[in-house]
Design a protein around this motif. Structure first.
Motif, PDB file in Angstrom:
ATOM      1  N   GLU A  59      -9.606   4.833  -5.080  1.00  0.00           N
ATOM      2  CA  GLU A  59      -9.925   6.091  -4.410  1.00  0.00           C
ATOM      3  C   GLU A  59      -8.982   6.334  -3.233  1.00  0.00           C
ATOM      4  O   GLU A  59      -8.452   7.435  -3.054  1.00  0.00           O
ATOM      5  CB  GLU A  59     -11.373   6.050  -3.918  1.00  0.00           C
ATOM      6  N   VAL A  60      -8.755   5.307  -2.436  1.00  0.00           N
ATOM      7  CA  VAL A  60      -7.896   5.452  -1.259  1.00  0.00           C
ATOM      8  C   VAL A  60      -6.430   5.593  -1.660  1.00  0.00           C
ATOM      9  O   VAL A  60      -5.672   6.345  -1.043  1.00  0.00           O
ATOM     10  CB  VAL A  60      -8.078   4.245  -0.313  1.00  0.00           C
ATOM     11  N   ALA A  61      -6.022   4.851  -2.702  1.00  0.00           N
ATOM     12  CA  ALA A  61      -4.621   4.862  -3.136  1.00  0.00           C
ATOM     13  C   ALA A  61      -4.312   6.017  -4.070  1.00  0.00           C
ATOM     14  O   ALA A  61      -3.256   6.023  -4.707  1.00  0.00           O
ATOM     15  CB  ALA A  61      -4.279   3.534  -3.814  1.00  0.00           C
ATOM     16  N   GLY A  62      -5.190   6.988  -4.148  1.00  0.00           N
ATOM     17  CA  GLY A  62      -5.000   8.093  -5.081  1.00  0.00           C
ATOM     18  C   GLY A  62      -3.810   8.976  -4.777  1.00  0.00           C
ATOM     19  O   GLY A  62      -3.383   9.765  -5.628  1.00  0.00           O
ATOM     20  N   ARG A  63      -3.270   8.860  -3.562  1.00  0.00           N
ATOM     21  CA  ARG A  63      -2.090   9.658  -3.217  1.00  0.00           C
ATOM     22  C   ARG A  63      -0.928   9.303  -4.138  1.00  0.00           C
ATOM     23  O   ARG A  63      -0.536   8.153  -4.256  1.00  0.00           O
ATOM     24  CB  ARG A  63      -1.670   9.416  -1.778  1.00  0.00           C
ATOM     25  N   ALA A  64      -0.359  10.310  -4.776  1.00  0.00           N
ATOM     26  CA  ALA A  64       0.704  10.066  -5.756  1.00  0.00           C
ATOM     27  C   ALA A  64       1.978   9.548  -5.098  1.00  0.00           C
ATOM     28  O   ALA A  64       2.780   8.866  -5.729  1.00  0.00           O
ATOM     29  CB  ALA A  64       1.002  11.351  -6.521  1.00  0.00           C
ATOM     30  N   ASP A  65       2.183   9.844  -3.800  1.00  0.00           N
ATOM     31  CA  ASP A  65       3.437   9.477  -3.154  1.00  0.00           C
ATOM     32  C   ASP A  65       3.354   8.158  -2.397  1.00  0.00           C
ATOM     33  O   ASP A  65       4.308   7.754  -1.745  1.00  0.00           O
ATOM     34  CB  ASP A  65       3.881  10.586  -2.193  1.00  0.00           C
ATOM     35  N   LEU A  66       2.223   7.462  -2.464  1.00  0.00           N
ATOM     36  CA  LEU A  66       2.083   6.220  -1.702  1.00  0.00           C
ATOM     37  C   LEU A  66       3.083   5.177  -2.175  1.00  0.00           C
ATOM     38  O   LEU A  66       3.711   4.487  -1.361  1.00  0.00           O
ATOM     39  CB  LEU A  66       0.648   5.691  -1.829  1.00  0.00           C
ATOM     40  N   ILE A 100      -0.351   5.607   8.217  1.00  0.00           N
ATOM     41  CA  ILE A 100      -0.749   4.268   8.643  1.00  0.00           C
ATOM     42  C   ILE A 100      -2.251   4.088   8.485  1.00  0.00           C
ATOM     43  O   ILE A 100      -2.733   2.994   8.145  1.00  0.00           O
ATOM     44  CB  ILE A 100      -0.320   4.016  10.100  1.00  0.00           C
ATOM     45  N   ARG A 101      -3.011   5.149   8.696  1.00  0.00           N
ATOM     46  CA  ARG A 101      -4.468   5.075   8.507  1.00  0.00           C
ATOM     47  C   ARG A 101      -4.798   4.676   7.065  1.00  0.00           C
ATOM     48  O   ARG A 101      -5.672   3.835   6.820  1.00  0.00           O
ATOM     49  CB  ARG A 101      -5.104   6.417   8.857  1.00  0.00           C
ATOM     50  N   THR A 102      -4.095   5.263   6.107  1.00  0.00           N
ATOM     51  CA  THR A 102      -4.309   4.932   4.698  1.00  0.00           C
ATOM     52  C   THR A 102      -3.953   3.478   4.413  1.00  0.00           C
ATOM     53  O   THR A 102      -4.684   2.761   3.714  1.00  0.00           O
ATOM     54  CB  THR A 102      -3.468   5.857   3.799  1.00  0.00           C
ATOM     55  N   LEU A 103      -2.831   3.008   4.970  1.00  0.00           N
ATOM     56  CA  LEU A 103      -2.423   1.619   4.755  1.00  0.00           C
ATOM     57  C   LEU A 103      -3.434   0.645   5.342  1.00  0.00           C
ATOM     58  O   LEU A 103      -3.749  -0.387   4.728  1.00  0.00           O
ATOM     59  CB  LEU A 103      -1.037   1.376   5.370  1.00  0.00           C
ATOM     60  N   LEU A 104      -3.962   0.955   6.518  1.00  0.00           N
ATOM     61  CA  LEU A 104      -4.945   0.067   7.148  1.00  0.00           C
ATOM     62  C   LEU A 104      -6.243   0.036   6.352  1.00  0.00           C
ATOM     63  O   LEU A 104      -6.887  -1.017   6.236  1.00  0.00           O
ATOM     64  CB  LEU A 104      -5.211   0.518   8.582  1.00  0.00           C
ATOM     65  N   ARG A 105      -6.648   1.176   5.808  1.00  0.00           N
ATOM     66  CA  ARG A 105      -7.867   1.200   4.991  1.00  0.00           C
ATOM     67  C   ARG A 105      -7.682   0.372   3.728  1.00  0.00           C
ATOM     68  O   ARG A 105      -8.577  -0.384   3.330  1.00  0.00           O
ATOM     69  CB  ARG A 105      -8.220   2.648   4.646  1.00  0.00           C
ATOM     70  N   LEU A 106      -6.525   0.497   3.099  1.00  0.00           N
ATOM     71  CA  LEU A 106      -6.262  -0.290   1.899  1.00  0.00           C
ATOM     72  C   LEU A 106      -6.184  -1.776   2.228  1.00  0.00           C
ATOM     73  O   LEU A 106      -6.674  -2.615   1.462  1.00  0.00           O
ATOM     74  CB  LEU A 106      -4.962   0.179   1.247  1.00  0.00           C
ATOM     75  N   GLU A 107      -5.572  -2.111   3.347  1.00  0.00           N
ATOM     76  CA  GLU A 107      -5.494  -3.519   3.744  1.00  0.00           C
ATOM     77  C   GLU A 107      -6.889  -4.089   3.969  1.00  0.00           C
ATOM     78  O   GLU A 107      -7.182  -5.221   3.568  1.00  0.00           O
ATOM     79  CB  GLU A 107      -4.663  -3.653   5.019  1.00  0.00           C
ATOM     80  N   LEU A 112       1.414  -3.047  -5.132  1.00  0.00           N
ATOM     81  CA  LEU A 112       1.205  -2.055  -4.074  1.00  0.00           C
ATOM     82  C   LEU A 112       0.569  -2.694  -2.846  1.00  0.00           C
ATOM     83  O   LEU A 112       1.012  -2.477  -1.710  1.00  0.00           O
ATOM     84  CB  LEU A 112       0.322  -0.919  -4.594  1.00  0.00           C
ATOM     85  N   LEU A 113      -0.465  -3.524  -3.073  1.00  0.00           N
ATOM     86  CA  LEU A 113      -1.167  -4.147  -1.963  1.00  0.00           C
ATOM     87  C   LEU A 113      -0.301  -5.167  -1.246  1.00  0.00           C
ATOM     88  O   LEU A 113      -0.338  -5.284  -0.014  1.00  0.00           O
ATOM     89  CB  LEU A 113      -2.453  -4.803  -2.459  1.00  0.00           C
ATOM     90  N   GLU A 114       0.511  -5.913  -1.992  1.00  0.00           N
ATOM     91  CA  GLU A 114       1.394  -6.889  -1.366  1.00  0.00           C
ATOM     92  C   GLU A 114       2.481  -6.175  -0.551  1.00  0.00           C
ATOM     93  O   GLU A 114       2.865  -6.639   0.532  1.00  0.00           O
ATOM     94  CB  GLU A 114       2.038  -7.780  -2.428  1.00  0.00           C
ATOM     95  N   ALA A 115       2.970  -5.042  -1.057  1.00  0.00           N
ATOM     96  CA  ALA A 115       4.004  -4.292  -0.341  1.00  0.00           C
ATOM     97  C   ALA A 115       3.463  -3.727   0.968  1.00  0.00           C
ATOM     98  O   ALA A 115       4.109  -3.818   2.013  1.00  0.00           O
ATOM     99  CB  ALA A 115       4.542  -3.164  -1.224  1.00  0.00           C
ATOM    100  N   LEU A 116       2.273  -3.155   0.924  1.00  0.00           N
ATOM    101  CA  LEU A 116       1.732  -2.575   2.159  1.00  0.00           C
ATOM    102  C   LEU A 116       1.374  -3.670   3.166  1.00  0.00           C
ATOM    103  O   LEU A 116       1.472  -3.451   4.391  1.00  0.00           O
ATOM    104  CB  LEU A 116       0.543  -1.674   1.871  1.00  0.00           C
ATOM    105  N   SER A 117       0.966  -4.850   2.681  1.00  0.00           N
ATOM    106  CA  SER A 117       0.690  -5.959   3.595  1.00  0.00           C
ATOM    107  C   SER A 117       1.958  -6.374   4.336  1.00  0.00           C
ATOM    108  O   SER A 117       1.926  -6.659   5.540  1.00  0.00           O
ATOM    109  CB  SER A 117       0.119  -7.156   2.826  1.00  0.00           C
TER     110      SER A 117
END
Length: 251
Positions: free
Chosen positions: A49-56, A12-19, A162-167
């Motif tokens: 940089e933040v979305a670099g996780r391959a499994d996101l 969730i920390r990663t999603l909030l940073r990307l948002e 990706l950004l629309e999905a996490l939003s």
């Protein structure tokens, strides 16, 4: 009222940073000045940089499917508004389809653009994107605002699903909890969570109170200590009683 959010896990920390980056990008890309478009482009680099996780991407797809199956169980519930439910299910289907059809690794189009990567490499250096370091970038910044906007949106395009999905996922998470009125005695509040797993908490308080929450939490305990800012903005403990609303969110 002002809302503070605290993630209980790294996902969730990663999603909030990307948002947060996505909101900044949407603001700056709609402006017209070259400096504002520079910030928009630099924000794309930060998002990569933040979305670099391959499994996101796969994580989001699984979560969208899980939310869909969960909501489908409410179809037979007469207390649920069918139109609202169908609208949310349609959003989930749209976000999932867009993610599935997006090709390759997130932001691969930017990484394969040598010119953009040269700009990214220079922006890491303070003042590194000056005209004498990157004359071609300086020339691009002198193009009409409409052309710069079109270029930036083209580079951002593959990131959009990706950004629309996490939003959408974060919106559903925020709506999963109900606010409860709490009271911090002498600026401090503790609550035992009895090992129950939460994804995120939301703390809402009156902005005029001048209180700033410092939050620490795990699956056993939630601790909030309120501070305030003095003349040089350095936080100091707040010894007054603070009323606030607390929302514990979990899928």
């Amino acid at each position: 009222m002002i809302v503070y959010e605290y993630p209980f896990n790294e996902r969730i920390r990663t999603l909030l940073r990307l948002e947060d980056l996505y909101e900044k990008f949407k603001f700056f890309v709609q402006q017209e000045h070259p400096m504002q478009h520079h910030v928009a482009l630099a924000t794309i680099f930060d998002m990569l940089e933040v979305a670099g996780r391959a499994d996101l991407k796969s994580d989001l797809l699984q979560e969208l499917e899980r939310q869909k199956q969960s909501l489908l169980a409410y179809r037979s519930n007469p207390a649920v508004a069918a139109d609202t439910l169908d609208a949310v299910l349609a959003e989930l289907d749209k976000a999932s389809s867009a993610l599935v059809t997006s090709q390759g690794k997130t932001g691969q189009n930017v990484r394969e653009n040598e010119w953009l990567m040269s700009i990214r490499g220079r922006t890491i250096i303070p003042g590194g994107a000056c005209e004498f370091d990157l004359p071609s970038y300086y020339a691009w910044q002198k193009r009409p605002a409409e052309q710069r906007h079109a270029d930036i949106m083209g580079w951002f395009g593959p990131l959009a699903p990706l950004l629309e999905a996490l939003s959408l996922v974060l919106r559903l998470l925020r709506n999963s909890g109900a606010p409860v009125k709490m009271f911090a005695s002498a600026g401090s509040y503790q609550q035992m969570l009895q090992g129950k797993i939460y994804q995120m908490l939301r703390l809402t308080l009156d902005e005029s109170a001048g209180a700033i929450p410092e939050i620490s939490a795990n699956k056993y305990m939630l601790w909030v200590r309120f501070t305030t800012q003095d003349g040089d903005c350095k936080p100091k403990p707040l010894e007054e009683d603070v009323p606030f609303d607390l929302t514990l969110c979990n899928f």
